[in-house]
Write a protein that holds these residues in place. Structure first.
Motif, mmCIF file in Angstrom:
data_model
loop_
_atom_site.group_PDB
_atom_site.id
_atom_site.type_symbol
_atom_site.label_atom_id
_atom_site.label_comp_id
_atom_site.label_asym_id
_atom_site.label_seq_id
_atom_site.Cartn_x
_atom_site.Cartn_y
_atom_site.Cartn_z
ATOM 1 N N MET A 1 19.258 0.592 -10.886
ATOM 2 C CA MET A 1 20.437 -0.118 -10.484
ATOM 3 C C MET A 1 20.775 -0.557 -11.834
ATOM 4 S SD MET A 1 21.100 -3.805 -8.593
ATOM 5 C CE MET A 1 20.803 -3.233 -7.005
ATOM 6 N N SER A 2 21.955 -0.461 -12.293
ATOM 7 C CA SER A 2 22.480 -1.047 -13.439
ATOM 8 C C SER A 2 22.776 -2.541 -13.630
ATOM 9 C CB SER A 2 23.693 -0.165 -13.865
ATOM 10 O OG SER A 2 23.908 1.080 -14.076
ATOM 11 N N ASP A 3 22.886 -3.156 -14.741
ATOM 12 C CA ASP A 3 23.189 -4.525 -14.594
ATOM 13 C C ASP A 3 24.628 -4.714 -14.232
ATOM 14 O OD1 ASP A 3 20.786 -5.262 -15.821
ATOM 15 O OD2 ASP A 3 21.507 -4.803 -17.560
ATOM 16 N N PHE A 4 25.825 -3.979 -14.360
ATOM 17 C CA PHE A 4 26.916 -3.960 -14.004
ATOM 18 C C PHE A 4 27.317 -2.583 -13.568
ATOM 19 C CE2 PHE A 4 26.284 -7.267 -17.291
ATOM 20 C CZ PHE A 4 26.938 -8.551 -16.727
ATOM 21 N N LEU A 5 28.268 -2.665 -12.725
ATOM 22 C CA LEU A 5 29.079 -1.446 -12.369
ATOM 23 C C LEU A 5 30.416 -1.743 -12.341
ATOM 24 C CD1 LEU A 5 27.945 1.026 -9.068
ATOM 25 C CD2 LEU A 5 30.367 0.344 -9.811
ATOM 26 N N VAL A 6 31.124 -0.866 -13.212
ATOM 27 C CA VAL A 6 32.682 -1.219 -13.375
ATOM 28 C C VAL A 6 33.286 0.083 -12.729
ATOM 29 C CG1 VAL A 6 34.515 -1.086 -15.079
ATOM 30 C CG2 VAL A 6 32.081 -2.071 -15.513
ATOM 31 N N VAL A 7 34.350 -0.484 -11.652
ATOM 32 C CA VAL A 7 35.114 0.529 -11.012
ATOM 33 C C VAL A 7 36.478 0.668 -11.598
ATOM 34 C CG1 VAL A 7 36.227 0.957 -8.777
ATOM 35 C CG2 VAL A 7 33.973 -0.151 -8.912
ATOM 36 N N GLY A 8 36.742 1.791 -12.042
ATOM 37 C CA GLY A 8 38.075 1.931 -12.833
ATOM 38 C C GLY A 8 37.872 2.330 -14.442
ATOM 39 N N GLY A 9 38.332 3.770 -14.763
ATOM 40 C CA GLY A 9 37.899 3.877 -16.259
ATOM 41 C C GLY A 9 39.066 3.957 -16.986
ATOM 42 N N GLY A 10 40.095 3.079 -16.819
ATOM 43 C CA GLY A 10 41.287 2.917 -17.618
ATOM 44 C C GLY A 10 40.660 2.200 -18.960
ATOM 45 N N VAL A 11 42.023 1.807 -19.624
ATOM 46 C CA VAL A 11 41.589 1.074 -20.979
ATOM 47 C C VAL A 11 40.867 -0.315 -20.705
ATOM 48 C CG1 VAL A 11 42.459 -0.523 -22.878
ATOM 49 C CG2 VAL A 11 43.345 2.030 -22.565
ATOM 50 N N ILE A 12 41.316 -1.182 -19.474
ATOM 51 C CA ILE A 12 40.686 -2.268 -19.006
ATOM 52 C C ILE A 12 38.935 -1.913 -18.500
ATOM 53 C CG2 ILE A 12 40.497 -4.208 -17.390
ATOM 54 C CD1 ILE A 12 43.077 -4.317 -19.282
ATOM 55 N N GLY A 13 38.755 -0.953 -17.934
ATOM 56 C CA GLY A 13 37.441 -0.679 -17.592
ATOM 57 C C GLY A 13 36.536 -0.182 -18.721
ATOM 58 N N MET A 14 37.014 0.590 -19.477
ATOM 59 C CA MET A 14 36.396 1.152 -20.890
ATOM 60 C C MET A 14 36.143 0.019 -21.633
ATOM 61 S SD MET A 14 37.586 4.817 -21.351
ATOM 62 C CE MET A 14 39.261 4.776 -21.520
#
Length: 362
Positions: A1-14
């Motif tokens: 399990m990662s510390d964080f999971l980010v949904v969405g790979g636009g500039v905000i997510g990246m």
């Protein structure tokens, strides 16, 4: 399990992923398509709201913080990846501004250089601008960035970071909640897990959050743009007139935008929009009429009721957070809005007061 999971790979997510990984955390980034290929790719790359004096204080605060970070970010990414985001600080010329008094009052209040200049000054800076302008407004500090290359550079950097796991072409189908926490992110490739979940899904953020009963008033707003294949130097800097703009790139190409259309998730192109954009662009720089229109495209902005993004924890779910709803200013606000959320996630002093961006009470 990662510390964080980010949904969405636009500039905000990246950018969120980059900052969390820089801080030593493991991050999984999930993107339904290819990172940086939605609104982050489709926009123009002006590093300022179009008419900044017409925006509310919460947007202005984020914008002011962000603008100063792009030169450093662009240089970092060029050094680390070899991809040049092409940050250009050439200033912006405003033609035919009907609320000049408000603009100048705003500039004095925030300490932003903005001045009324003569027609001679205008045509010295932009010889091909529409003839007959007796004056203009000039903001010398404004910059622009070539957003597709920014996205490519961010993607390249993340792909090279051992703490980051990228899942592209992986569609999030829902969030699974148990005991007031998100215990799984359900995708078409199976379940993914993160101790903390951050939704940066742009125009699709509301769809993701509805799967756990959270109503986020973010909707898609289509914008169409065109690209002229112009000789280098025909347009030298951003020029804005009557709500439309032209943006030069280093190779001479000139972007012209943009439309505002409430069409849901429909990204189809229309000849009427193309003609309208061509008319606006050639009205700003008549010589563009002799240049080929090389490309015409559309993107979906994440519209929100007042244009102020939703940034912070989702009430009632301990480990769920959101950063979405930037409307026309996603690229402009990205460094500040992602830093603000990362500050919250890591328990640091926030760069600005987070209260105006919280979901609760809005």
């Amino acid at each position: 399990m990662s510390d964080f999971l980010v949904v969405g790979g636009g500039v905000i997510g990246m950018m969120t992923t980059l900052q969390l990984a820089d801080a030593g955390h493991s991050v999984t980034l999930v993107e339904r398509g290819q990172c940086g290929r939605e609104a982050s790719w489709a926009g123009g790359g002006i590093v300022s709201p179009l008419y900044p004096w017409r925006y509310s204080a919460p947007i202005s605060r984020l914008s002011a913080w962000s603008e100063g970070r792009y030169p450093e970010l662009a240089l970092r990414l060029l050094e680390e990846t070899g991809v040049d985001p092409e940050y250009r600080q050439k200033g912006l010329l405003y033609l035919r501004v009907d609320d000049e008094r408000d603009a100048m009052a705003w500039a004095r209040e925030v300490g932003k250089p903005l001045e009324r200049v003569s027609g001679d000054f205008l045509y010295d800076k932009e010889p091909e601008a529409v003839p007959g302008c007796a004056d203009a407004l000039w903001m010398p500090t404004l910059g622009s960035i070539r957003n597709p290359r920014l996205a490519r550079a961010l993607h390249a950097r993340l792909a090279d970071m051992p703490r980051v796991t990228l899942h592209e072409h992986c569609e999030v189908q829902g969030l699974r909640e148990q005991g007031g926490r998100i215990v799984a992110v359900e995708t078409n490739e199976g379940e993914l897990h993160g101790d903390q979940v951050v939704v940066c899904g742009g125009a699709w953020a509301a769809e993701v959050l509805t799967t756990v009963g959270v109503e986020l008033p973010v909707r898609p707003v289509k914008g169409q743009m065109i690209l002229f294949k112009a000789p280098p130097g025909l347009v030298r800097r951003v020029v804005l007139m009557d709500g439309r703009y032209v943006i030069p790139r280093a190779d001479g190409r000139v972007l012209a935008g943009s439309t505002l259309e409430e069409t849901g998730f429909d990204k189809s192109l229309s000849e009427s929009a193309r003609e309208s954009l061509w008319t606006s662009a050639t009205g700003i720089v008549p010589a563009l009429a002799d240049c080929e229109v090389e490309h015409h495209w559309a993107g979906l902005r994440p519209g929100s009721p007042d244009g102020v993004p939703f940034i912070g924890a989702v009430p009632g779910i301990d480990n769920l957070h959101v950063n979405a709803g930037h409307f026309r200013n996603g690229l402009v606000l990205a460094p500040a809005s992602t830093r603000l959320l990362v500050d919250e996630l890591l328990g640091r002093e926030p760069i600005v007061d987070p209260a105006p961006y919280r979901l609760k009470g809005r």
